[in-house]
Design an enzyme around this catalytic site. Structure first.
Site, short mmCIF file in Angstrom:
data_model
loop_
_atom_site.label_atom_id
_atom_site.label_comp_id
_atom_site.label_asym_id
_atom_site.label_seq_id
_atom_site.Cartn_x
_atom_site.Cartn_y
_atom_site.Cartn_z
N ASP A 88 -48.28 -12.30 106.42
CA ASP A 88 -49.03 -11.04 106.50
C ASP A 88 -50.41 -11.24 105.88
O ASP A 88 -50.65 -12.19 105.14
CB ASP A 88 -48.28 -9.90 105.80
N GLU A 153 -46.10 -9.89 101.38
CA GLU A 153 -46.68 -10.34 100.11
C GLU A 153 -47.88 -9.50 99.73
O GLU A 153 -48.06 -9.14 98.57
CB GLU A 153 -47.07 -11.82 100.20
N ASP A 180 -50.37 -21.10 98.21
CA ASP A 180 -50.99 -19.79 98.42
C ASP A 180 -52.04 -19.55 97.34
O ASP A 180 -52.24 -18.44 96.89
CB ASP A 180 -49.90 -18.71 98.40
N1 BES Z 1 -52.69 -15.69 97.70
C1 BES Z 1 -52.90 -14.53 96.91
C2 BES Z 1 -52.77 -14.81 95.42
C3 BES Z 1 -53.99 -15.52 94.94
C4 BES Z 1 -55.14 -14.78 94.73
C5 BES Z 1 -54.02 -16.85 94.74
C6 BES Z 1 -56.30 -15.41 94.35
C7 BES Z 1 -55.18 -17.49 94.39
C8 BES Z 1 -56.33 -16.77 94.19
C9 BES Z 1 -51.93 -13.46 97.34
O1 BES Z 1 -51.82 -13.37 98.73
C10 BES Z 1 -52.43 -12.13 96.90
O2 BES Z 1 -53.51 -11.76 97.28
N2 BES Z 1 -51.62 -11.40 96.19
C11 BES Z 1 -51.89 -10.05 95.86
C12 BES Z 1 -50.61 -9.55 95.28
C13 BES Z 1 -50.45 -8.09 95.13
C14 BES Z 1 -50.61 -7.32 96.40
C15 BES Z 1 -49.12 -7.79 94.48
C16 BES Z 1 -53.04 -9.97 94.87
O3 BES Z 1 -53.18 -10.86 94.02
O4 BES Z 1 -53.82 -9.02 94.98
MN MN Z 2 -51.63 -15.19 99.58
MN MN Z 3 -53.68 -12.29 99.39
#
Ligand code: BES
Ligand code: MN
Ligand code: MN
Length: 462
Positions: A88, A153, A180
């Protein structure tokens, strides 16, 4: 051909084209209107898992978006690896009109593949699927593989914990791997050992029953937009710390040892400026920039909704206003407890002239993973052989809710080996994936699977 690395060389163009097909699908999990697209992406991922030699591939329903699962368990006695990713993506709304090309029409420009999800996380999970395929078709997989690719996610994985709890046997493994995250730079890859958690909320303030003429009633009614701004402004102290009672109670101080380790991978002010474009850093003065973006908790306003924002002027006194707010959390802060603390603080800050309401949107637990395991050594060597340089260890400011779940439920090492770059523009306009990162990522995963395949399950599990 029997060398997986030469196979990659020969398949490079084909894999890029296949990745483009996945990026074309508008799998925005937060928009209910896109649920069909999310499902289409799940089906395409399932198809690639079959192509990569997984002997069982299944799409599991959840209350919202499906989970894709694929396994190949043809190496009895060898370790089992669980590879997680998400198909997603985040919304593409573009108030500043910054996207140069359509987010769902992937294009190659100067060695990058542009499109929503190219880096986060379609390109990265795709690299891992293709690494498995390269091994499967060139001598065979050296260990047992399970893929878990979810479609929620970006909305905080609300149904994944339940799915994992009710499929523990199916998912059992000796090590989990997630791609990720971003590397420090193309020259220096990085293994992530800590992620921040998240509590995402809406704060709504209401006042008059309906919108009023600001000339007739202004001066006598507490404007809800203004009151909301006053509440939000009061959630920070002038020194950048957060003014929510109890907020820091569970924040463990960063040890001197860790501060020294963090200082070895600094975020310089010039690099910070290059990446953000903001005039000057802000935040807690006693913490370095790298600490502020990864090891300290935050409170952020994402959007303000309310009143009149169309062309020209409308002298209206709005009946209500809303803010989207989130906190990044570090160990041992609990996302639900933080919600409760913010709710209490907002109540305290709400004057009797208006009413306020706090609604939770999503949660993610913070996570720290050990870096002294044999599995981590296998990952270090994999970057060395596959990427070309030894990785550094870093904290990451973003959140991946499943990491805490894997550690808690399976007690196995979780390897956060990403292939993105910090300037990929994840969640923003012109998201891209560097094709050299894509290629090196696939090589790194081949090397990692080979390394883990040479170990016993007990060694991998540590
Ligand atoms: N891949 C990201 C996490 C991430 C962010 C890794 C920045 C490395 C650098 C993940 O898809 C993400 O964006 N997660 C959300 C989680 C939330 C919706 C619970 C986030 O961090 O905002
Ligand atoms: Mn991600
Ligand atoms: Mn993300």
């Amino acid at each position: 051909m029997s060398d997986p690395f030469s196979y990659l060389d020969s398949m490079r163009g084909a894999f890029i084209n296949e990745l483009k097909e996945l990026i074309q699908i508008e799998s925005i999990s937060t928009l209910s209107a896109k649920a069909g697209e999310v499902r289409r992406a799940a089906e395409l991922v399932a198809q690639h898992l079959r192509g990569a030699g997984m002997s069982t591939v299944q799409i599991f329903e959840t209350p919202r978006h499906p989970v894709v699962y694929g396994e190949w368990l043809g190496a009895p006695g060898a370790p089992t690896i669980l590879i997680y990713g998400h198909y997603d993506v985040q919304p593409v709304d573009d108030p500043e009109k910054k996207w140069l090309t359509d987010p769902f029409t992937p294009v190659e420009r100067e060695g990058n593949l542009y499109g929503r999800g190219s880096s986060d996380d379609k390109g990265q999970i795709f690299a891992n699927i293709k690494a498995a395929q390269a091994l499967a078709q060139n001598g065979g997989l050296p260990l047992n593989i399970k893929f878990l690719v979810e479609g929620e996610e970006e909305i905080g994985s609300p149904n994944l914990d339940h799915f994992i709890e009710s499929h523990q046997e199916l998912l059992r493994a000796d090590v989990a791997v997630i791609s990720d995250t971003a590397v420090l730079s193309l020259e220096t890859p990085s293994i992530i050992y800590a992620l921040r958690g998240l509590t995402y909320l809406e704060i709504e303030v209401s006042g008059p029953e309906k919108d009023l003429h600001s000339g007739q009633w202004g001066g006598s009614v507490h404007n809800p937009l203004q009151a909301l701004c006053e509440i939000i402004a009061a959630l920070h102290n002038p020194d950048g710390s957060i003014n929510v009672e109890g907020f820091y109670d569970k924040v463990r101080p960063i040890s001197a040892e860790e501060r020294a380790a963090i200082a070895k991978v600094p975020l310089t002010e010039s690099e910070w400026k290059r990446q953000t474009g903001a005039p000057q850093p802000w935040g807690e003065p006693s913490y370095s920039l790298r600490e502020r973006v990864s090891a300290r908790p935050t409170l952020e306003v994402h959007g303000l909704i309310g009143g009149f924002s169309g062309e020209g002027a409308k002298t209206v006194l709005p009946a209500h206003a809303k803010a989207k707010v989130s906190c990044r959390l570090v160990n041992d802060q609990d996302p639900h407890e933080i919600e409760h603390l913010i709710r209490r603080q907002v109540e305290k800050l709400t004057p009797p002239t208006v009413r306020s309401k706090v609604t939770p949107i999503n949660y993610g637990d913070p996570a720290v993973v050990p870096i002294d395991s044999a599995a981590i050594k296998a990952a270090v060597d994999a970057y060395q052989r596959g990427w070309g340089t030894e990785p550094v260890f870093m904290r990451e400011g973003g959140s991946i809710p499943v990491v805490a779940t894997f550690s808690r439920m399976f007690h196995i090492p979780v390897l956060l080996v990403g292939y993105g770059l910090s300037d990929d523009g994840a969640h923003g306009p012109n998201e891209k994936f560097n094709l050299e990162c894509f290629y090196r990522g696939m090589r790194t995963m081949i090397a990692l699977l080979q390394n883990l395949g040479k170990m016993t399950p007990a060694q991998v599990k540590g």
